[in-house]
Design a protein around this motif. Structure first.
Motif, short mmCIF file in Angstrom:
data_model
loop_
_atom_site.label_atom_id
_atom_site.label_comp_id
_atom_site.label_asym_id
_atom_site.label_seq_id
_atom_site.Cartn_x
_atom_site.Cartn_y
_atom_site.Cartn_z
N SER A 24 -22.94 44.49 -13.13
CA SER A 24 -24.21 43.88 -12.71
C SER A 24 -24.62 42.75 -13.65
O SER A 24 -25.02 41.67 -13.21
N LEU A 25 -24.52 43.00 -14.98
CA LEU A 25 -24.87 41.96 -15.95
C LEU A 25 -23.90 40.79 -15.89
O LEU A 25 -24.29 39.64 -16.03
N ALA A 26 -22.62 41.12 -15.66
CA ALA A 26 -21.61 40.06 -15.57
C ALA A 26 -21.87 39.18 -14.35
O ALA A 26 -21.75 37.96 -14.41
N ALA A 27 -22.25 39.82 -13.22
CA ALA A 27 -22.54 39.06 -12.00
C ALA A 27 -23.72 38.12 -12.23
O ALA A 27 -23.72 36.97 -11.78
N LYS A 28 -24.71 38.61 -12.95
CA LYS A 28 -25.88 37.79 -13.25
C LYS A 28 -25.50 36.59 -14.11
O LYS A 28 -25.94 35.46 -13.88
#
Length: 306
Positions: A24-28
């Motif tokens: 999720s953080l990587a996608a952001k």
């Protein structure tokens, strides 16, 4: 599988996931939705025919294969970035920011003419200059805040590579009202007996190399050989403090000869110490061993190699 056989963007996606520890953080960070990123990770694992990450409810853990692939991914990403930078330089000219760390006693001697010529050749280059004692400069190198440091030996050769220069003598700096031996540009060491002396000290740091270097050790030994103990009234790691105090008739500063240029057009008197000559530790240009240097840093380092 060779790099060109898979999409480069998947390698970048994978590295970002590992660095963030969370899809999720990587996608952001990648400015994309989570499901497509998860799909790209799945496709990468299928393409490699191996599992790279163990998934659980809270975080991701690298498998043994994943650890190896992550290390290689970083190498690939660095090569690509360097290639992109090089192509940009070819099309636009050399540019970027050169981060240099230096101790004040050497900055005025070794840098100005080289910076002037370098900037004339590469006007798109910007400079970030950091000052501190040698331990501070080495810490900045280890943390990769700077690429090149200008210090005095010794250094830890397991951590750093260096271009060293000949050692240089110490000089006594005094105001006209405190002048000794007015007829000469030098001063015998014994003439400093009982004079209030101010010395440079290199404080212990938190870097991997933390030896404390003290001008007084060298001076005391030379004075002892002449049968007296020097009157050391001040010690400081700040060169400008010593020179300022000397201008106020507080004492006589003992500094390396190269530091004479620190205050241009100064009314202070600089006299080389003789009988015996007391030598400062050799200067050196250093950089972190095994670290990739930017093109700008490599070009600037060449100024000292010749």
């Amino acid at each position: 599988m060779r790099c060109h056989e898979m999409e480069f963007r998947r390698i970048r996606y994978f590295a970002t996931i590992v660095e963030e520890g969370n899809i999720s953080l990587a996608a952001k960070k990648l400015n994309m939705a989570q499901p497509p990123l998860s799909q790209q990770l799945k496709l990468l694992e299928e393409e490699l025919n191996m599992k790279l990450l163990e998934r659980n409810t809270r975080n991701l853990t690298l498998t043994e294969e994943g650890k190896v692939f992550y290390e290689k991914s970083l190498e690939i990403l660095e090569v690509v970035e360097r290639t992109k930078q090089r192509m940009k330089e070819i099309s636009e000219g050399i540019s970027g920011t050169l981060n240099i760390g230096m101790i004040p006693s050497l900055g005025a001697e070794l840098l100005p003419e080289k910076i002037k010529d370098f900037y004339h050749r590469y006007p798109k280059v910007k400079f970030q200059i950091w000052e501190g004692d040698p331990n501070r400069i080495m810490e900045l190198l280890e943390k990769r805040v700077i690429e090149i440091g200008i210090v005095r030996l010794p250094i830890d050769y397991e951590l750093f590579e260096a271009i060293s220069f000949p050692e240089e003598p110490f000089v006594a700096v005094m105001s006209k009202s405190m002048e000794i031996n007015q007829e000469s540009q030098s001063i015998n060491l014994v003439e400093l007996k009982d004079k209030p002396l101010m010395l440079l000290r290199r404080h212990k740091g938190t870097s991997s190399y933390t030896e404390s270097i003290y001008v007084g050790d060298t001076l005391k030994k030379a004075c002892a050989n002449l049968g007296f103990e020097p009157n050391i009234m001040c010690e400081s790691s700040d060169l400008m403090t010593l020179l300022t105090w000397a201008s106020y008739d507080i004492g006589i500063a003992i500094i390396p000869k190269s530091a004479e240029k620190t205050i241009p057009n100064s009314s202070l008197l600089f006299k080389q110490i003789t009988n015996p000559v007391v030598m400062a530790r050799p200067p050196a240009v250093i950089w972190l061993k095994g670290r990739y240097l930017s093109t700008v840093a490599k070009l600037f380092k060449q100024y000292f190699e010749h």
